[in-house]
Scaffold this motif. Structure first.
Motif: not given
Length: 248
Positions: A167-172
């Motif tokens: 989720x962090x990678x997608x948010x970035x």
């Protein structure tokens, strides 16, 4: 019929390559054009039966003269053909469309110019040492996007153990896309503002000119003869001020 007679018959049907004109043609080899200033035969050109043949004959002679000039040009031999080197064109042809407007510079381009930063073109493909394959630097199937599809993601020791790395990678990625779109909108708005400013400047300049003409008209009417004997200024147009209506 022997071969000699057949050749003579064919030669008699073919026209000579030597064409004579009362007025020499103006030939522009650079544009492969020939301008014929010789008058046409009025009797033939006005007759519907001979008009077509007359035009074909003139066109044939002019093309023959053009080809005669082409065969005198220097040539070069290639593997498939012989090429003639055309000279520079003499006739300047007009553009079909207006000159493109100078594109306004973005903030980054202005900053790079002020700091003397030279843009270096990067290769589109980069080598991935893990897969030992070349992949796109950005976009579809790039290494940056493929990291989101990995079944295992390396987590550093100081990372939050309860945070979802996917989720962090997608948010970035979403944040980067939004930032890029925001910068594009900002650059488009700045370009639009610049165009509007240029148009307003032109309108203001035009307004000053009209105001000056009105001032000249007022000063002209201030004379004793109401401007009747005052010489007009060069380039001055009739002012719309002080117009009188005809009596009914």
């Amino acid at each position: 019929m022997d071969a000699t007679a057949a050749l003579e018959k064919i030669k008699s049907q073919m026209k000579s390559v030597n064409v004579e004109k009362a007025i020499p043609l103006d030939i522009d080899l650079g544009n492969l054009t020939a301008y014929d200033m010789n008058p046409l035969d009025l009797e033939k050109i006005t007759n519907s039966e001979t008009k077509e043949d007359c035009l074909k004959e003139v066109a044939r002679d002019n093309v023959q003269l053009l080809f005669n000039q082409l065969f005198q040009l220097p040539t070069s031999l290639t593997a498939s053909s012989v090429l003639a080197h055309l000279p520079a064109a003499k006739t300047i042809l007009p553009r079909e469309k207006p000159l493109p407007k100078i594109k306004a510079k973005t903030r980054w381009e202005k900053f790079a110019q002020a700091k003397g930063i030279v843009k270096r073109k990067k290769t589109r493909m980069v080598f991935d040492e893990e897969t030992e394959e070349y992949k796109p630097r950005y976009g579809y199937k790039s290494k940056v996007n493929e990291s989101m599809d990995d079944w295992a993601i390396e987590i550093p020791n100081n990372a939050d153990p309860y945070e979802d790395p996917v989720a962090k990678l997608r948010a970035e990625k979403k944040s980067r896309v939004e930032k890029n779109k925001k910068q594009q909108r900002r650059n488009a708005e700045e370009m639009t503002k610049k165009d509007i400013s240029e148009k307003l400047t032109k309108m203001t300049t035009s307004g000053k000119k009209n105001a000056l003409l009105d001032a000249i008209a007022v000063s002209r009417k201030s004379t004793a003869s109401a401007g009747k004997f005052v010489r007009p200024v060069s380039g001055e147009k009739k002012s719309k001020l002080f117009k009188t209506k005809n009596a009914q």
